[in-house]
Design a protein around this motif. Sequence first.
Motif, PDB file in Angstrom:
ATOM      1  N   ASN A 160     -13.335   6.160  -8.912  1.00 29.58           N
ATOM      2  CA  ASN A 160     -14.203   7.426  -8.153  1.00 29.58           C
ATOM      3  C   ASN A 160     -13.502   7.275  -6.333  1.00 29.58           C
ATOM      4  O   ASN A 160     -14.391   7.218  -5.827  1.00 29.58           O
ATOM      5  CB  ASN A 160     -15.392   8.167  -8.042  1.00 29.58           C
ATOM      6  CG  ASN A 160     -16.279   5.858  -8.408  1.00 29.58           C
ATOM      7  OD1 ASN A 160     -15.899   5.454  -8.088  1.00 29.58           O
ATOM      8  ND2 ASN A 160     -17.324   6.569  -7.846  1.00 29.58           N
ATOM      9  N   ASP A 161     -13.157   6.094  -7.047  1.00 29.35           N
ATOM     10  CA  ASP A 161     -12.095   5.650  -5.511  1.00 29.35           C
ATOM     11  C   ASP A 161     -11.112   4.822  -5.245  1.00 29.35           C
ATOM     12  O   ASP A 161     -10.805   3.950  -5.995  1.00 29.35           O
ATOM     13  CB  ASP A 161     -14.372   4.294  -4.562  1.00 29.35           C
ATOM     14  CG  ASP A 161     -14.244   4.062  -3.069  1.00 29.35           C
ATOM     15  OD1 ASP A 161     -13.217   4.965  -2.302  1.00 29.35           O
ATOM     16  OD2 ASP A 161     -14.903   3.947  -2.972  1.00 29.35           O
ATOM     17  N   GLY A 162     -11.080   4.458  -3.984  1.00 34.46           N
ATOM     18  CA  GLY A 162      -9.220   3.612  -4.250  1.00 34.46           C
ATOM     19  C   GLY A 162      -8.952   3.713  -2.155  1.00 34.46           C
ATOM     20  O   GLY A 162      -9.849   4.435  -1.509  1.00 34.46           O
ATOM     21  N   VAL A 163      -7.834   2.829  -2.737  1.00 36.16           N
ATOM     22  CA  VAL A 163      -6.823   2.725  -1.032  1.00 36.16           C
ATOM     23  C   VAL A 163      -6.028   2.473  -0.966  1.00 36.16           C
ATOM     24  O   VAL A 163      -6.207   1.804  -2.523  1.00 36.16           O
ATOM     25  CB  VAL A 163      -7.780   1.732   0.270  1.00 36.16           C
ATOM     26  CG1 VAL A 163      -8.191   0.660  -0.486  1.00 36.16           C
ATOM     27  CG2 VAL A 163      -7.691   2.288   1.508  1.00 36.16           C
ATOM     28  N   GLY A 164      -4.846   2.444   0.046  1.00 38.09           N
ATOM     29  CA  GLY A 164      -3.941   2.664  -0.378  1.00 38.09           C
ATOM     30  C   GLY A 164      -2.851   2.782   0.692  1.00 38.09           C
ATOM     31  O   GLY A 164      -3.152   2.877   1.643  1.00 38.09           O
ATOM     32  N   GLN A 165      -1.304   2.463   0.396  1.00 43.20           N
ATOM     33  CA  GLN A 165      -0.336   2.511   1.519  1.00 43.20           C
ATOM     34  C   GLN A 165       0.583   3.692   1.047  1.00 43.20           C
ATOM     35  O   GLN A 165       1.577   2.849   0.006  1.00 43.20           O
ATOM     36  CB  GLN A 165       0.371   1.964   2.323  1.00 43.20           C
ATOM     37  CG  GLN A 165       0.877   0.507   2.151  1.00 43.20           C
ATOM     38  CD  GLN A 165       1.033  -0.847   3.404  1.00 43.20           C
ATOM     39  OE1 GLN A 165       0.235  -1.212   3.517  1.00 43.20           O
ATOM     40  NE2 GLN A 165       2.329  -0.533   3.621  1.00 43.20           N
ATOM     41  N   MET A 166       1.041   4.372   1.863  1.00 43.94           N
ATOM     42  CA  MET A 166       2.332   5.116   1.277  1.00 43.94           C
ATOM     43  C   MET A 166       3.479   5.290   2.594  1.00 43.94           C
ATOM     44  O   MET A 166       3.050   5.774   3.457  1.00 43.94           O
ATOM     45  CB  MET A 166       2.271   6.204   1.073  1.00 43.94           C
ATOM     46  CG  MET A 166       1.612   6.013  -0.852  1.00 43.94           C
ATOM     47  SD  MET A 166       0.742   8.027  -1.025  1.00 43.94           S
ATOM     48  CE  MET A 166       2.097   8.879  -1.628  1.00 43.94           C
ATOM     49  N   CYS A 167       4.633   5.003   2.153  1.00 50.86           N
ATOM     50  CA  CYS A 167       5.672   4.905   3.861  1.00 50.86           C
ATOM     51  C   CYS A 167       4.596   4.221   5.166  1.00 50.86           C
ATOM     52  O   CYS A 167       4.942   4.931   5.928  1.00 50.86           O
ATOM     53  CB  CYS A 167       6.062   6.353   4.303  1.00 50.86           C
ATOM     54  SG  CYS A 167       6.631   7.386   2.048  1.00 50.86           S
ATOM     55  N   GLY A 168       4.423   3.785   4.899  1.00 48.36           N
ATOM     56  CA  GLY A 168       3.348   2.756   5.974  1.00 48.36           C
ATOM     57  C   GLY A 168       2.168   3.061   6.975  1.00 48.36           C
ATOM     58  O   GLY A 168       2.070   2.179   7.826  1.00 48.36           O
ATOM     59  N   CYS A 169       2.507   4.085   5.921  1.00 49.76           N
ATOM     60  CA  CYS A 169       0.651   4.794   6.062  1.00 49.76           C
ATOM     61  C   CYS A 169      -0.955   4.558   5.304  1.00 49.76           C
ATOM     62  O   CYS A 169      -0.422   4.216   4.390  1.00 49.76           O
ATOM     63  CB  CYS A 169       0.591   6.146   6.383  1.00 49.76           C
ATOM     64  SG  CYS A 169       1.947   6.547   7.091  1.00 49.76           S
TER      65      CYS A 169
END
Length: 373
Positions: A334-343
């Motif tokens: 139910n949770d998470g964090v990350g980055q795509m294309c430097g954002c």
Amino acid sequence: MGGRLSVGENVHVVIVGGGFGGIAAAKQLSYYSIPYTLIDIKFAFHHNMGALRASVQNGFAEKTFISYEVTFKDNFKQGKVSDIDLEDQDVILENGEVIHYSHLILATGSSGPFPGKLIEPVSRDTAIKMYEDLVQEIQKAETIVVVGGGLAGVELTAEIRTDYPDKEVTLIHSTYVLGDSEVLPSVRRGVKEILVNKGANLLLGQKVNNLTELVVNKAQKDIKVLTNKGQEITADMVICCTGIKINSSAYVNALKDKLTEHDAIIVDEYLKVKGMDAVFAVGDCANVNEHKSAYTAEFQALACVKNIIHSLKDEPMDLYKPGAPYMLVTMGRNDGVGQMCGCNVGKLIVTYVKSKDLLVKTSWKKMGQRMPH
């Protein structure tokens, strides 16, 4: 028939390693009807993005192991590569079997402690049982220490706190940087905040001194965990998530002068092993200046097969251009964090894209098989 390519009878691509990169290469070669053999020590592909959930949730492990033989049939060979004869272009298995190649793709990946990794020559059923047994042990324990705050450690801690909020979980990590050091600082902060919000205890900047003396992955009363700062934690269970290293045993002898100090294979801009025309490397074992992940291993594998096709047609090869880090860190379902294309991307996107099922359906689809429910 896919994109059939007319090739000479001497063409035979051998892929060593059946992780994300290895199966992507095999599927692509299959599509072009290029003869190949995929070799792996395991009997089933391990969708190890789901390994940590399989450690805490009953029944999930079954979804993370997919038979190689069903997908690749006679093109798959289970075995351990002990050496490579570069002169005769032969791959030598531990049992003495020799497989000749016209082109070789090394996709041996990395290894580490169970449950984050499972690289053992066990059957699919045995592999599933190993995870189901661990679920039982975690359920028995009231206080758990997770050693190592890389991706495996933080994800496992979050999975346990999500499924068993009554259990006390302490994460011990040698530095103050949690998760992956290559991602944005805001992503690393996000990882830490989620763990704190989930009620995990964080012991950062400390190493476990007596790890080699401790029983791991088993529930047992009064385990004493000692750190280099003199702290003592008493727990019912210890799980180790440290010590990821490149799987180099297949090639360390043959390529000894083409390796970095960590046994990564030095490749050129075409993903060829430096100074060699018929040997390529992709994924964790290749020294490409790119973030290591399942996605990059797949992209590199596709680029590598494309270059093999170019070489078969006597065409110039394509340069491989590393991409920006793409990472989604699942912190429980139910949770998470990350980055795509430097954002930075937050909880909503990560949960929708990955956290719910950890992309297991995608792997079953790629393997052309139906996932068990």
